[in-house]
Design an enzyme around this catalytic site. Structure first.
Site, PDB file in Angstrom:
ATOM      1  N   PHE A 244       0.802  -1.232   0.000  1.00 49.22           N
ATOM      2  CA  PHE A 244       0.000   0.000   0.000  1.00 49.22           C
ATOM      3  C   PHE A 244       0.827   1.271   0.000  1.00 49.22           C
ATOM      4  O   PHE A 244       0.338   2.339  -0.346  1.00 49.22           O
ATOM      5  CB  PHE A 244      -0.949   0.009   1.219  1.00 49.22           C
ATOM      6  CG  PHE A 244      -0.287   0.401   2.514  1.00 49.22           C
ATOM      7  CD1 PHE A 244      -0.069   1.739   2.835  1.00 49.22           C
ATOM      8  CD2 PHE A 244       0.138  -0.557   3.432  1.00 49.22           C
ATOM      9  CE1 PHE A 244       0.546   2.113   4.020  1.00 49.22           C
ATOM     10  CE2 PHE A 244       0.760  -0.198   4.616  1.00 49.22           C
ATOM     11  CZ  PHE A 244       0.959   1.147   4.910  1.00 49.22           C
TER      12      PHE A 244
ATOM     13  N   LYS B 234      -1.163  -6.968  -9.676  1.00 51.46           N
ATOM     14  CA  LYS B 234      -2.183  -6.864  -8.629  1.00 51.46           C
ATOM     15  C   LYS B 234      -1.768  -5.754  -7.670  1.00 51.46           C
ATOM     16  O   LYS B 234      -0.839  -5.912  -6.875  1.00 51.46           O
ATOM     17  CB  LYS B 234      -2.349  -8.167  -7.844  1.00 51.46           C
ATOM     18  CG  LYS B 234      -3.601  -8.080  -6.962  1.00 51.46           C
ATOM     19  CD  LYS B 234      -3.569  -8.947  -5.746  1.00 51.46           C
ATOM     20  CE  LYS B 234      -2.840  -8.386  -4.572  1.00 51.46           C
ATOM     21  NZ  LYS B 234      -3.441  -7.193  -3.943  1.00 51.46           N
TER      22      LYS B 234
ATOM     23  N   GLU C  31      -4.987  -3.822  -2.397  1.00 52.87           N
ATOM     24  CA  GLU C  31      -6.430  -3.572  -2.308  1.00 52.87           C
ATOM     25  C   GLU C  31      -6.735  -2.332  -1.473  1.00 52.87           C
ATOM     26  O   GLU C  31      -7.829  -1.782  -1.532  1.00 52.87           O
ATOM     27  CB  GLU C  31      -7.152  -4.798  -1.737  1.00 52.87           C
ATOM     28  CG  GLU C  31      -6.814  -5.159  -0.290  1.00 52.87           C
ATOM     29  CD  GLU C  31      -5.530  -5.989  -0.156  1.00 52.87           C
ATOM     30  OE1 GLU C  31      -4.641  -5.902  -1.033  1.00 52.87           O
ATOM     31  OE2 GLU C  31      -5.421  -6.712   0.854  1.00 52.87           O
TER      32      GLU C  31
ATOM     33  N   SER D 227       5.025  -7.091   3.349  1.00 55.53           N
ATOM     34  CA  SER D 227       5.562  -7.385   4.681  1.00 55.53           C
ATOM     35  C   SER D 227       6.403  -8.671   4.653  1.00 55.53           C
ATOM     36  O   SER D 227       6.222  -9.526   3.768  1.00 55.53           O
ATOM     37  CB  SER D 227       4.416  -7.521   5.675  1.00 55.53           C
ATOM     38  OG  SER D 227       3.544  -8.532   5.236  1.00 55.53           O
TER      39      SER D 227
ATOM     40  N   CYS E 286       9.428   1.715   3.217  1.00 61.28           N
ATOM     41  CA  CYS E 286      10.276   0.568   3.508  1.00 61.28           C
ATOM     42  C   CYS E 286      11.692   1.040   3.828  1.00 61.28           C
ATOM     43  O   CYS E 286      12.491   0.306   4.401  1.00 61.28           O
ATOM     44  CB  CYS E 286      10.301  -0.378   2.324  1.00 61.28           C
ATOM     45  SG  CYS E 286      10.667   0.477   0.800  1.00 61.28           S
TER      46      CYS E 286
ATOM     47  N   GLU F  39       9.169  -4.501  13.062  1.00 58.98           N
ATOM     48  CA  GLU F  39       8.723  -3.364  12.246  1.00 58.98           C
ATOM     49  C   GLU F  39       7.455  -2.741  12.849  1.00 58.98           C
ATOM     50  O   GLU F  39       6.475  -3.433  13.089  1.00 58.98           O
ATOM     51  CB  GLU F  39       8.428  -3.856  10.820  1.00 58.98           C
ATOM     52  CG  GLU F  39       8.105  -2.726   9.863  1.00 58.98           C
ATOM     53  CD  GLU F  39       7.952  -3.209   8.417  1.00 58.98           C
ATOM     54  OE1 GLU F  39       7.350  -4.278   8.202  1.00 58.98           O
ATOM     55  OE2 GLU F  39       8.432  -2.490   7.523  1.00 58.98           O
TER      56      GLU F  39
HETATM   57  P1  NAD Z   1       1.263  -6.752   2.990  1.00 51.83           P
HETATM   58  O1  NAD Z   1       2.268  -7.831   3.091  1.00 51.83           O
HETATM   59  O2  NAD Z   1       0.140  -6.752   3.964  1.00 51.83           O
HETATM   60  O3  NAD Z   1       0.575  -6.765   1.539  1.00 51.83           O
HETATM   61  C1  NAD Z   1       1.349  -6.750   0.360  1.00 51.83           C
HETATM   62  C2  NAD Z   1       0.564  -7.458  -0.749  1.00 51.83           C
HETATM   63  O4  NAD Z   1       0.376  -8.821  -0.380  1.00 51.83           O
HETATM   64  C3  NAD Z   1      -0.814  -6.862  -0.993  1.00 51.83           C
HETATM   65  O5  NAD Z   1      -1.021  -6.768  -2.374  1.00 51.83           O
HETATM   66  C4  NAD Z   1      -1.766  -7.868  -0.337  1.00 51.83           C
HETATM   67  O6  NAD Z   1      -2.973  -8.001  -1.046  1.00 51.83           O
HETATM   68  C5  NAD Z   1      -1.002  -9.172  -0.372  1.00 51.83           C
HETATM   69  N1  NAD Z   1      -1.217 -10.014   0.812  1.00 51.83           N
HETATM   70  C6  NAD Z   1      -1.445  -9.606   2.089  1.00 51.83           C
HETATM   71  N2  NAD Z   1      -1.530 -10.674   2.910  1.00 51.83           N
HETATM   72  C7  NAD Z   1      -1.354 -11.766   2.143  1.00 51.83           C
HETATM   73  C8  NAD Z   1      -1.320 -13.171   2.416  1.00 51.83           C
HETATM   74  N3  NAD Z   1      -1.495 -13.646   3.635  1.00 51.83           N
HETATM   75  N4  NAD Z   1      -1.099 -14.009   1.377  1.00 51.83           N
HETATM   76  C9  NAD Z   1      -0.913 -13.549   0.133  1.00 51.83           C
HETATM   77  N5  NAD Z   1      -0.941 -12.231  -0.176  1.00 51.83           N
HETATM   78  C10 NAD Z   1      -1.153 -11.358   0.809  1.00 51.83           C
HETATM   79  O7  NAD Z   1       2.062  -5.366   3.023  1.00 51.83           O
HETATM   80  P2  NAD Z   1       1.465  -3.899   3.090  1.00 51.83           P
HETATM   81  O8  NAD Z   1       0.934  -3.672   4.463  1.00 51.83           O
HETATM   82  O9  NAD Z   1       0.599  -3.619   1.928  1.00 51.83           O
HETATM   83  O10 NAD Z   1       2.793  -3.031   2.873  1.00 51.83           O
HETATM   84  C11 NAD Z   1       3.647  -2.657   3.915  1.00 51.83           C
HETATM   85  C12 NAD Z   1       4.808  -3.614   4.053  1.00 51.83           C
HETATM   86  O11 NAD Z   1       5.534  -3.652   2.837  1.00 51.83           O
HETATM   87  C13 NAD Z   1       5.813  -3.195   5.102  1.00 51.83           C
HETATM   88  O12 NAD Z   1       6.214  -4.336   5.803  1.00 51.83           O
HETATM   89  C14 NAD Z   1       6.965  -2.611   4.299  1.00 51.83           C
HETATM   90  O13 NAD Z   1       8.222  -2.656   4.943  1.00 51.83           O
HETATM   91  C15 NAD Z   1       6.923  -3.486   3.104  1.00 51.83           C
HETATM   92  N6  NAD Z   1       7.588  -2.878   1.967  1.00 51.83           N
HETATM   93  C16 NAD Z   1       8.834  -3.326   1.657  1.00 51.83           C
HETATM   94  C17 NAD Z   1       9.525  -2.765   0.601  1.00 51.83           C
HETATM   95  C18 NAD Z   1      10.903  -3.225   0.256  1.00 51.83           C
HETATM   96  O14 NAD Z   1      11.456  -2.729  -0.684  1.00 51.83           O
HETATM   97  N7  NAD Z   1      11.484  -4.187   0.962  1.00 51.83           N
HETATM   98  C19 NAD Z   1       8.937  -1.732  -0.150  1.00 51.83           C
HETATM   99  C20 NAD Z   1       7.655  -1.305   0.198  1.00 51.83           C
HETATM  100  C21 NAD Z   1       6.995  -1.881   1.258  1.00 51.83           C
END
Ligand code: NAD
Length: 501
Positions: A157, A181, A184, A234, A289, A388
């Site tokens: 997000f 994708k 959401e 994450s 991130c 985090e």
């Molecule tokens: P998230 O892991 O909740 O969601 C990321 C994506 O995965 C979304 O599209 C979501 O629909 C999907 N998703 C969520 N839960 C899932 C599951 N159980 N199984 C399969 N798919 C699933 O992350 P977020 O809250 O949207 O984003 C924030 C996180 O992203 C933070 O931890 C941040 O550090 C990380 N991030 C990392 C980087 C990097 O470069 N390492 C860059 C941006 C964000």
């Protein structure tokens, strides 16, 4: 996220086979403005059949798209670059409205997104292979790069505009077809971006967008029609994605969570250091991130910098990211706000001293606000140092030496970004050599690499071999093919390839 009851709210579509399509039968969920709780749109959680349609469209488009010349593919990206630049402010506003960051921050994000397209236009050069004549008598060898196939990306997000573009331009420039994708929680920014993509007149199916959540991701990971997966999100989900995609034989790069440290040496120059700490810790309400979240002060670095940091942090204005003068916008949701407040309470229970308390910072009561927070006297082993938080919370750990500071950083399970603030070249030399983190800033708070360098996180922050963007991006989206050849007409000598060296 709640299922919407407001029928008048706009429902988002998918983009499949070169056209906008509805997602009949998909559950609809609200997209909420975190600044005021307003429902902005409804996003479909697409079904397995709807994902199948997008993958089928991408597969069908693949043979013809890989035959398009590299320069013609690059020209499409030049066009896209111009279209995105023309709509820069509109895209930035969409990102602010659904994600919460401030408009200047979102505008910078869109700038970074456009840079990804610019970097990918170099594909006629960056996709070149290698050749060596005479690897044996009259025998030449060459390695060429070809597309991997149908590539899918799953986005988080926090960068609704930029993160999908860590992949999309590089994937299609190298002759692959693509399925995105978006998160959401922030699907509207890419809906806007795909309007520009639609105007490019790409062959139908080269680029597709499927809205959805976990079920779509799981469908992608197992899908026999998808060859490569790029994931950002994450750490726990990155691990699931990495393992499951690999199990089904896909190429995968999975970028996970982070806990970034900022090391303040005794000789740090105070004003720019404080500015760097504030930008890094509180920019995008700490939801980058590459956000700095642990400050490690060395010796008197603490007393030189922390009081000034506290003073400046208290002056920051919390509010709607679209309002001029807002320094810190809302966090993504009320759930995130409550989680972050819980972390502040836990840290205080563990003995931290609350120098600035961002709980209850005011703002629209329907919004999800947490203000800048600074916790001092945090111990290296405290929970808030290892995990985090993803909010505008800075934890300060004080140590006596640079070696101890490096130990604190290296004890982290994450290895995304780190910064050091010092004028000492020898301290920097030691730090960059010993630190177990993949992206390092020297007197720079958020050292996110530019598009033509890789986004090279380590440890739990990255699972895979080839990073996002830069030359790694080109490598990820291409398969190498090595050809060894000789010819017998024209008078060249012939003989055994193996013995005639
Ligand atoms: P998230 O892991 O909740 O969601 C990321 C994506 O995965 C979304 O599209 C979501 O629909 C999907 N998703 C969520 N839960 C899932 C599951 N159980 N199984 C399969 N798919 C699933 O992350 P977020 O809250 O949207 O984003 C924030 C996180 O992203 C933070 O931890 C941040 O550090 C990380 N991030 C990392 C980087 C990097 O470069 N390492 C860059 C941006 C964000």
């Amino acid at each position: 996220m709640t299922v919407s009851t407001e029928l008048s709210t706009r429902t988002l579509n998918n983009y499949v086979g070169g056209a906008w399509v509805e997602a009949p039968g998909a559950e609809l969920h609200d997209v909420v403005n975190p600044a005021n709780g307003e429902v902005l749109a409804r996003v479909p959680f697409s079904t397995a059949a709807q994902l199948d349609e997008a993958v089928a469209a991408a597969r069908e488009a693949l043979p013809a798209w890989r035959e398009v010349s590299t320069i013609a593919r690059a020209r499409k990206l030049f066009e896209l670059r111009q279209k995105l630049d023309d709509r820069k402010e509109e895209i930035a506003r969409a990102a602010v409205t659904e994600m919460g960051k401030t408009l200047p921050d979102a505008t910078a994000e869109v700038g970074r997104m456009i840079e990804m397209v610019e970097a990918a236009t170099a594909i006629p050069t960056t996709m070149q292979g290698r050749v060596l004549e005479d690897v044996a008598r009259n025998v030449d060898a060459e390695t060429i790069r070809q597309p991997v196939g149908v590539c899918a990306a799953i986005a988080p997000f926090n960068f609704p505009a930029m993160v999908p573009f860590w992949f999309l331009p590089f994937a299609i420039a190298t002759g692959n077809t693509f399925v995105l994708k978006p998160s959401e929680q922030v699907p509207m920014t890419q809906a806007l971006v795909f309007e520009s993509i639609d105007e490019l007149g790409l062959p139908p199916g080269v680029v597709n967008l499927v809205n959805g959540s976990r079920e779509v991701v799981e469908g992608m990971l197992d899908h026999p029609g998808i060859d490569a997966i790029s994931f950002v999100g994450s750490a726990p989900v990155a691990k699931i994605v990495y393992e499951r995609a690999a199990k089904s034989g896909k190429r995968v790069q999975a970028l996970g969570g982070a806990k970034n440290h900022m090391v303040i040496c005794p000789d740090a120059v105070v004003d720019p250091t404080v500015k760097g700490l504030i930008g890094s810790g509180f920019g995008a309400a700490g939801q980058r991130c590459m956000a700095g979240s642990v400050i490690v002060t060395v010796g008197e670095g603490h007393d030189r910098v922390i009081p000034a940091l506290v003073e400046q942090s208290k002056k920051l204005t919390v509010g709607d990211g679209l309002d001029q003068g807002t320094d810190v916008g809302p966090v993504i949701s009320c759930e995130a706000r409550d989680r972050i407040s819980g972390w502040i309470e836990k840290a205080v229970e563990d003995g931290a001293e609350l120098l600035v308390d961002g709980r209850d910072p005011g703002g629209d009561p329907e919004g999800s606000y947490v203000g800048p927070t600074i916790l001092d006297n945090v111990k290296p082993g405290d929970r808030i140092v290892g995990e985090e938080v993803f909010g505008p919370v800075l934890a300060v750990v004080n140590v006596d030496t640079l070696e101890e500071a490096i130990d604190v950083v290296n004890a982290s399970p994450f290895g995304n970004g780190v910064s050091i603030f010092t004028e000492s070249a020898s301290a920097v030399r030691k730090f960059r050599h010993d630190i177990e983190v993949g992206m390092v800033g020297v007197n720079i708070g958020v050292a996110a690499p530019v598009a033509f360098f890789p986004f090279s996180g380590w440890k739990a922050s990255f699972l895979g071999d080839l990073h996002a963007h830069g030359l790694d991006g080109v490598e990820f989206f291409t398969r190498k093919k090595t050809i060894t050849s000789r010819f017998f007409s024209g008078g060249q000598t012939s003989g055994s390839y193996f013995v005639e060296h």
